[in-house]
Each structure stands twice: as C-alpha cells, then as structure tokens.
Design a protein around this motif. Structure first.
Motif, PDB file in Angstrom:
ATOM      1  N   SER A 141       0.864  -1.381   0.112  1.00  0.00           N
ATOM      2  CA  SER A 141      -0.001   0.015   0.304  1.00  0.00           C
ATOM      3  C   SER A 141       0.997   1.396   0.023  1.00  0.00           C
ATOM      4  N   TYR A 142       1.826   1.126   0.787  1.00  0.00           N
ATOM      5  CA  TYR A 142       2.752   2.221   1.024  1.00  0.00           C
ATOM      6  C   TYR A 142       3.475   3.125  -0.801  1.00  0.00           C
ATOM      7  N   THR A 143       3.575   1.315  -1.394  1.00  0.00           N
ATOM      8  CA  THR A 143       4.225   1.910  -2.696  1.00  0.00           C
ATOM      9  C   THR A 143       2.955   2.451  -3.593  1.00  0.00           C
ATOM     10  N   GLN A 144       2.081   1.853  -4.155  1.00  0.00           N
ATOM     11  CA  GLN A 144       1.176   2.321  -4.240  1.00  0.00           C
ATOM     12  C   GLN A 144       0.723   4.015  -4.276  1.00  0.00           C
ATOM     13  N   ARG A 145       1.245   4.351  -2.631  1.00  0.00           N
ATOM     14  CA  ARG A 145       0.967   5.377  -2.444  1.00  0.00           C
ATOM     15  C   ARG A 145       2.205   6.398  -3.340  1.00  0.00           C
ATOM     16  N   ILE A 146       3.406   5.806  -3.067  1.00  0.00           N
ATOM     17  CA  ILE A 146       4.562   6.510  -4.111  1.00  0.00           C
ATOM     18  C   ILE A 146       4.662   6.357  -4.794  1.00  0.00           C
ATOM     19  N   THR A 147       3.864   5.946  -5.922  1.00  0.00           N
ATOM     20  CA  THR A 147       3.834   6.050  -7.574  1.00  0.00           C
ATOM     21  C   THR A 147       2.734   7.242  -7.542  1.00  0.00           C
ATOM     22  N   ARG A 148       1.415   7.418  -6.797  1.00  0.00           N
ATOM     23  CA  ARG A 148       0.182   8.041  -7.200  1.00  0.00           C
ATOM     24  C   ARG A 148       1.499   9.498  -6.730  1.00  0.00           C
ATOM     25  N   LEU A 149       1.966   9.326  -5.167  1.00  0.00           N
ATOM     26  CA  LEU A 149       2.622  10.766  -5.778  1.00  0.00           C
ATOM     27  C   LEU A 149       3.193  11.245  -6.009  1.00  0.00           C
ATOM     28  N   LYS A 150       4.051  10.455  -7.072  1.00  0.00           N
ATOM     29  CA  LYS A 150       4.922  11.276  -7.947  1.00  0.00           C
ATOM     30  C   LYS A 150       3.930  11.590  -9.472  1.00  0.00           C
ATOM     31  N   THR A 197     -12.225  18.848 -12.664  1.00  0.00           N
ATOM     32  CA  THR A 197     -13.090  17.846 -13.028  1.00  0.00           C
ATOM     33  C   THR A 197     -11.559  16.563 -11.958  1.00  0.00           C
ATOM     34  N   GLU A 198     -10.055  17.069 -12.724  1.00  0.00           N
ATOM     35  CA  GLU A 198      -9.347  16.450 -12.393  1.00  0.00           C
ATOM     36  C   GLU A 198      -9.335  16.382 -11.014  1.00  0.00           C
ATOM     37  N   ILE A 199      -9.009  17.345 -10.505  1.00  0.00           N
ATOM     38  CA  ILE A 199      -8.537  16.371  -8.435  1.00  0.00           C
ATOM     39  C   ILE A 199      -9.794  15.798  -8.056  1.00  0.00           C
ATOM     40  N   VAL A 200     -11.373  15.946  -8.405  1.00  0.00           N
ATOM     41  CA  VAL A 200     -12.803  15.022  -8.413  1.00  0.00           C
ATOM     42  C   VAL A 200     -11.889  14.011  -9.024  1.00  0.00           C
ATOM     43  N   SER A 201     -11.685  13.894 -10.145  1.00  0.00           N
ATOM     44  CA  SER A 201     -11.278  12.244 -10.871  1.00  0.00           C
ATOM     45  C   SER A 201     -10.744  11.440 -10.008  1.00  0.00           C
ATOM     46  N   GLY A 202      -9.315  12.420  -9.385  1.00  0.00           N
ATOM     47  CA  GLY A 202      -8.271  11.672  -8.763  1.00  0.00           C
ATOM     48  C   GLY A 202      -8.875  11.213  -7.565  1.00  0.00           C
ATOM     49  N   LEU A 203      -9.380  12.036  -6.648  1.00  0.00           N
ATOM     50  CA  LEU A 203      -9.848  11.346  -5.685  1.00  0.00           C
ATOM     51  C   LEU A 203     -10.840  10.375  -5.810  1.00  0.00           C
ATOM     52  N   LEU A 204     -11.840  10.182  -6.840  1.00  0.00           N
ATOM     53  CA  LEU A 204     -13.042   8.869  -7.323  1.00  0.00           C
ATOM     54  C   LEU A 204     -12.053   7.475  -7.279  1.00  0.00           C
ATOM     55  N   LEU A 205     -10.660   7.929  -8.075  1.00  0.00           N
ATOM     56  CA  LEU A 205      -9.646   6.556  -8.419  1.00  0.00           C
ATOM     57  C   LEU A 205      -9.823   5.801  -7.269  1.00  0.00           C
ATOM     58  N   ASP A 206      -9.035   6.986  -6.417  1.00  0.00           N
ATOM     59  CA  ASP A 206      -8.897   6.626  -4.472  1.00  0.00           C
ATOM     60  C   ASP A 206      -9.845   5.587  -4.153  1.00  0.00           C
ATOM     61  N   VAL A 261      -5.041  12.068   8.425  1.00  0.00           N
ATOM     62  CA  VAL A 261      -5.812  11.672   7.048  1.00  0.00           C
ATOM     63  C   VAL A 261      -6.160  10.175   6.873  1.00  0.00           C
ATOM     64  N   MET A 262      -4.732   9.253   6.494  1.00  0.00           N
ATOM     65  CA  MET A 262      -4.299   8.335   6.079  1.00  0.00           C
ATOM     66  C   MET A 262      -4.765   7.083   7.381  1.00  0.00           C
ATOM     67  N   SER A 263      -5.008   7.672   8.707  1.00  0.00           N
ATOM     68  CA  SER A 263      -4.985   6.320   9.925  1.00  0.00           C
ATOM     69  C   SER A 263      -6.619   6.016   9.601  1.00  0.00           C
ATOM     70  N   VAL A 264      -7.371   7.245   9.165  1.00  0.00           N
ATOM     71  CA  VAL A 264      -9.060   7.134   9.510  1.00  0.00           C
ATOM     72  C   VAL A 264      -9.258   5.883   8.892  1.00  0.00           C
ATOM     73  N   ALA A 265      -9.071   5.662   7.208  1.00  0.00           N
ATOM     74  CA  ALA A 265      -9.525   4.224   6.566  1.00  0.00           C
ATOM     75  C   ALA A 265      -8.421   4.225   6.053  1.00  0.00           C
ATOM     76  N   ALA A 266      -7.323   3.324   6.649  1.00  0.00           N
ATOM     77  CA  ALA A 266      -5.994   2.686   6.355  1.00  0.00           C
ATOM     78  C   ALA A 266      -6.142   2.167   5.135  1.00  0.00           C
ATOM     79  N   ASP A 267      -7.370   1.779   4.997  1.00  0.00           N
ATOM     80  CA  ASP A 267      -7.481   0.433   3.430  1.00  0.00           C
ATOM     81  C   ASP A 267      -7.623   1.574   1.877  1.00  0.00           C
ATOM     82  N   ALA A 268      -7.848   2.909   2.042  1.00  0.00           N
ATOM     83  CA  ALA A 268      -8.118   3.354   1.435  1.00  0.00           C
ATOM     84  C   ALA A 268      -6.915   3.751   0.357  1.00  0.00           C
ATOM     85  N   ASN A 269      -5.732   3.943   1.398  1.00  0.00           N
ATOM     86  CA  ASN A 269      -4.948   4.349   0.250  1.00  0.00           C
ATOM     87  C   ASN A 269      -4.437   6.043  -0.250  1.00  0.00           C
TER      88      ASN A 269
END
Length: 690
Positions: free
Chosen positions: A459-468, A610-619, A681-689
């Motif tokens: 899950s951390y690796t996926q977060r790093i990829t999305r942050l990049k 729109t791109e911000i909403v779509s990005g969070l929607l994908l998460d 923010v991450m700690s509330v729903a860790a599965d959300a990544n």
C-alpha cells in the motif's frame, strides 16, 4: 545523589521539550528549553545548580563545537571565511569596546575594566541557537555559513578578551603588549594544535581500518573521546581549547573513508550516537541556562539599593548597542565585499539590506556568555569585594533573553519560510517519508508477520507511485480540501446509519449491538481524524473538539469497563471482535459507496476541478475494490486485524520519520505539521490508500 537527581531532571526536561516543540512551532526549541529550566528552578525537589565554568566548557561546549565544525559545509565556509572572521574577531572586539564604554558612561559605578569584561562576554554568538534558529526561517546557504562560521571562531576572541579585562579589573593593571602577545599565541596556537591532532587522528583511524583493527565500539569511543582530549590537551599547553576543537573538527574526515558493509554499519551507528548526544547536550545547555538565570538575576533584582528600572534600562541599551553595531558592521562588510564575477564592489540593494538584517538578528547570545560571567571572581587582588558582580551577571542574562527573543520572532518576519507553502516540496517530502517508512517496515519483517507487513508495504508503494504522478498537480490545497469534505460525507453517512440501526425493528438485540458498536468505532476514527486535520480556530470549533474528545473518552471507558467485567465474570462477551470487525468492514464499504456517489455529483459542479475529483474518485474506487476482493470478510478478520496492527505501527513510524527529518533540518516546522496532518488523514481509513 543530588548530582544524579539533577542530571535526571535535566534529561527529563530535554525529553519534554522535544514534545512541546511540536505544539508551539512559533517558539524556537532553545526558548522552550530555557522556560522549562526556569520552571524547574522553582520546583522544591530539583537540587540547587552550581555551574563550574571550566567543566561546562569541557563537557558541553567542546563536543558541540567539534560536531558543528565537523558537519559544517566546508566549501560554503571557505567562501564566507572573510566575513565570518570579520564578525568573529573584528566585531567581537568592537562590541567589547563600545559596550564597555557605554555601560561605564551610563552607570559609572561599573569600572571600565569590568564593563569591558561584560562587552567581551557578549561578543560570542551561540552556535547551538544559530543552528536551531536557522530551521525557523528561510536563510540562504551563505547566511547560514556566515553565522555558523562566526559562532565557531568568535568564542576564542571573546574568551581571551574577557580574561584580560577581568585580569585588569582584579589587579588594576593592563599591559597591552603582553596582552596582544598572549592573544596571538592562544589564537594561532590553538588552531595549530587542533590541526596537528586532527591529522594524527585521521591517520590513526585510517590505519586501524586498513589493518582490520577497527570495531564499531572502538571507533565510536575514540570519536567521542577526541573533543575532550583536544580541549584538555590545548589547555595543558596554554593555547585556546575552543579553537583547537574547531580546527580539528574541520580537519576530521574519518567517517568518509573505507567501503563495505562493516564500514557502512559503523558509520551509521556513529551518526546515530552523535545525533542523540548532540540533541541531549544542546537541550541540556539551554535547560542549564534556564536553571541558572533566576538565581543569577534574583540577587540584583531583590537588592533595595539597586534600581530595577535602571537595570532594565541598561539591558535594553546594551541590547540596542549590540544589535545596532552588528547591523552597521554587517552592512559595511557586505558593501565592501567584491562580486565573484566582476570583482567590483556591489551596491546595497533591498535584498542585501534584508540579508544584513537576517545576519544581525541571527547572532543570538547564549550559554558561553553566561558561563563566562560566572567566572568573575568574588574579590579583587586587595581582598575587596568585586564591585557590581551580581549586576553584571543580571545584565548579561537579560541581554541573552532579549537577543534570543529577537531572533525567534524577527527572523521569520524578515526571512519568512516560503517553503512552508510550496506544495511540490511537501509532496517530495511526503515521498521521502514514505520511503523511509517502507525501509523501517522491511527491517521489522519476520516469518510470522511477513504476510501483513508485505500487504502494508504494498500500500505504501502504491502511495509513492501516486504521489510521484501528483507532482504535476497545480492545486494540491484543493485536493486536500476535497479529501476533508469526503471525510465529512463519511461521517454524516455513518451517523445516519447509527441512528437507523438503533430504531430498526427487524434486528434482534445481538445483531443490533454488533452494528451499533461498528458504527460507533468507525465514527470515532473519522472524528479523530477531523479533529487532527481541522485548521479553523474559532470558539465553536474548539467547543466541537472538546465535545468530540469527551465522547471518545466515554466510548473507550465503556469498552474497557465491559472487557473488565467479562474477565471478572469469566464470561463470553456479548459479541466477538471478529463479528464487530466484519460488520465494521461492511459499513466501511457502504460508506465508500456513498462517497463515490457524492464524488460523481461533484463532477458536474464547479466547486472543484474535474481532474481533482476524478483523482480522488479513483482512490476511493481502489479502496472499494480492496475491501470487496477479500473472499470472506468475516472469516478473514484475524488476518485483517494483523494488517491493521501493522498499519497502526507504520503510522507511528511515519510520525517518527517526520520528527527526525525536522530535527535534522530536512523539513521546516510548517512542512512537518502538514505531513503529520496527512498521516492523520490516512489513519482514518487505511485501506483507502490516499
């Protein structure tokens, strides 16, 4: 026993200061530690503190200056060496003379020699304070190099000038020729002694490593022993121990020699030991300063024959003289400096005037000043009491506080830390925090916990990829705002489900209790995150936070009481943790579906891009897929519990990494605050990544 209790008290105060600094970022750590020292001095169980100045210099100043010299940017120091030496020697002498004559003119009860001693003691800046304050403002590499270079070299000039002024005050005689000769011998002799010992130490370390004699223990012990040996050895040959320590620190290079895993491991351990030792000594220095100030100033303040207003006036006058003289000196040096390309003198632009102001307020006074003042003898050569000794210490202590306060509050105004608002730097720092967290998690992996740990690492690796990928975003603040709005939607949904569950007639008591427990637990997680991440400070928000914390405390009390009662009765709980966990996961899936529906509605509005909403929607889609992909959620509760436990530990590791980066100067306090907010923010729903 009293000394041991005092040491424990100081260590406890240093530890407390590291926590308090997180909650009051506007106040620099040295000021927090001084305040704690002042409070400790009022406690009846804290033993009385007596400062032996020579022991203080050996035990605290020598290793700290050695480490500062060893870690300073050598190339930047060479570029600014002229300006640093000008401040360390020329300005220190100027402050000694001007302050001495000013104090003697304002209050003739101070002899000229005693006033000159005060001026000499106020010449050195505090290397520890400079290093700490440089993290609070946006200082250029040149400014930091000049200030650190000055603090490394001006101790010797201040100490030597102080000793000669005190000798003149005690004996009533001052031989200029003899004084100048001793200054030259002490100054250059100390530097030469340090260079020679540094070269010998380098040869010793390199030879022992090549021969295979070096071990981690021997290397670290020799390294820790070196600054004390330098200082005491220089004193034995009557040269400046301070300059010897600084010169050797600049020469040492043993931590960059050799290759291989053993060498790397030794260097890592040595770096960790020095990191802990330097923070402890830095904190102890300012705690001691706070412990000593009340006693040093009380004698003069309580003296009815001395006007307190006069003392305060002299403190303000001396502080103004030091700040004004320092500003004029720095401005003159910047005006006389030649440009590197054209070799012509540059005109004073607004930016250069600002640079002069930064280096003026960055020259705070500290512990060396106070330790020098405590070496003033109680009697003169003829047996008479040293005149105005307590008043001199009082004035020095007051000037220290004034300069530290000016540095703390003026530097962020003159040189605001613009990096605090740079979303790109925040994202890059987040990536570095996640990388270090993954490295620490990998070290904790065993055969028993490999499955849950690898799931968290993934899950951390996926977060790093999305942050990049997110580094190209231009509106990170809007994304953070939308994330908080999504949390509010989850909260409202869970509240509605909780209310419906309590009145649902189709549920039996057992099932209703399970669902209510799941709703309340998930709601607690969401409310905790919102309390940590909310940025408003009005009275209604404060009241909301208090109510939320009270409710959370009540919930935990009920849970603990219920478990205790079950153990006492040795009865089976009304419902198992696996049942609650499964129900909680079902509820979380429904809440994610609700947020996804709301995000689809936001796609058609103009509130967010729109791109911000779509990005969070994908998460959120990924989070939903992660939950639904489990074959049997209720039967896999034990594995999921292990994964959640690893996740909670990983959040603790993240917070620790953030604090380490803050203390090392890799990030600012504002950036650390934002990074901690991301963890909450991450700690509330860790599965959300996300």
């Amino acid at each position: 026993m009293a000394v041991f209790e005092l040491i424990l008290s100081i260590v406890a105060a240093v530890l407390l200061s590291s926590f308090l600094s997180r909650f009051i970022p506007r106040i620099s750590t040295p000021l927090v530690q001084i305040a704690l020292g002042v409070l400790m001095a009022q406690l009846p169980f804290v033993p009385d503190t007596r400062l032996d100045p020579e022991l203080f210099m050996v035990l605290f100043i020598a290793p700290l200056l050695y480490l500062e010299a060893h870690e300073i940017n050598k190339s930047q120091l060479l570029k600014s060496l002229k300006l640093s030496l000008s401040l360390a020697v020329g300005l220190a002498i100027a402050i000694m003379v001007v302050v001495g004559f000013t104090v003697h003119a304002i209050w003739p009860m101070f002899t000229l020699a005693a006033a000159l001693a005060l001026g000499a003691a106020l010449g050195p800046t505090d290397a520890v304070a400079v290093s700490s304050l440089s993290h609070e403002a946006s200082l250029s590499q040149r400014q930091v190099g000049v200030l650190k270079g000055e603090s490394l070299f001006n101790d010797a000039s201040g100490i030597v000038g102080f000793q000669f002024a005190i000798t003149a005050a005690v004996t009533g005689q001052f031989r200029v020729t003899e004084a100048v000769g001793e200054v030259v011998v002490s100054f250059f002799g100390g530097a030469l002694f340090g260079l020679v010992v540094g070269l010998l130490a380098n040869w010793l370390f390199e030879t022992s490593r090549q021969l295979g004699w070096e071990t981690t223990t021997s290397r670290i012990l020799l390294e820790l022993f070196l600054p004390f040996l330098l200082y005491l050895g220089a004193g034995a040959v009557h040269v400046s121990g301070i300059l010897a320590v600084v010169a050797a620190g600049l020469m040492m290079r043993f931590d960059r020699t050799g290759i291989g895993p053993n060498v790397a491991r030794t260097n890592i351990v040595a770096s960790s030991v020095w990191s802990v030792l330097s923070f402890s000594l830095n904190g102890a220095v300012f705690i001691l300063l706070g412990l000593l100030l009340p006693g040093a100033m009380r004698a003069s303040w309580d003296n009815p024959a001395i006007s307190n207003w006069t003392l305060l006036t002299i403190i303000l006058c001396v502080s103004a003289v030091i700040v004004g003289l320092r500003f004029l000196w720095v401005s003159a040096m910047l005006r006389l400096a030649h440009a590197e390309d054209s070799r012509k003198r540059r005109h004073m632009t607004p930016e250069r005037w600002r640079s002069a102001a930064v280096m003026t307020f960055g020259g705070a006074k500290g512990t060396i000043t106070l330790s020098l003042m405590f070496t003033i003898p109680y009697t003169l050569a003829d047996g008479e009491w040293f005149p105005m000794r307590d008043e001199l210490i009082f004035i020095a202590g007051g000037v220290i506080i004034v300069t530290l306060l000016l540095a703390n509050f003026m530097l962020p105004i003159i040189a605001p830390n613009k990096a605090a608002d740079d979303s790109r730097e925040i994202t890059e720092a987040s990536i570095e925090v996640l990388r270090r967290t993954v490295e620490e998690l990998a070290e904790l992996t065993t055969d028993e916990n490999r499955a849950p740990v690898m799931a968290v690492i993934n899950s951390y690796t996926q977060r790093i990829t999305r942050l990049k990928k997110r580094l190209g975003e231009t509106n990170a603040d809007a994304r953070a705002e939308l994330q908080l709005a999504a949390l509010d939607w989850e909260k409202d949904y869970v509240k509605r489900r909780l209310a419906e569950t309590r009145i649902d007639p189709t549920l039996d008591t057992h099932e209703r209790d399970i669902r209510v427990e799941a709703c309340e637990r998930l709601l607690d997680q969401i409310m905790t995150t919102l309390r940590h991440t909310h940025t408003e400070h009005d009275s209604s928000h404060v009241l909301w936070q208090i109510k939320g914390r009270v409710h959370s405390l009540q919930r935990h009390t009920v849970i603990v009481s219920r478990r205790a009662a079950n153990k006492i009765r040795r009865s089976t709980p009304m419902f198992s943790e696996d049942e609650v966990y499964g129900s909680m996961r079902d509820l979380q899936t429904d809440a994610i579906d609700h947020v996804i529906d709301r995000l689809y509605e936001e796609m058609t509005s103009t509130t967010y891009d729109t791109e911000i909403v779509s990005g969070l929607l994908l998460d959120y889609r990924r989070a939903e897929a992660s939950l639904k992909s489990r074959p049997n959620m209720r039967n896999s509760a034990s594995l999921s519990t292990l994964i959640d436990a690893v996740k909670r530990e990983s959040f603790g590791i993240e917070l620790g990494v953030i604090q380490d980066m803050l203390e090392n100067g890799d990030i600012t306090r504002a950036q650390a605050k934002q990074l901690r907010k991301n963890v909450y923010v991450m700690s509330v729903a860790a599965d959300a990544n996300f």
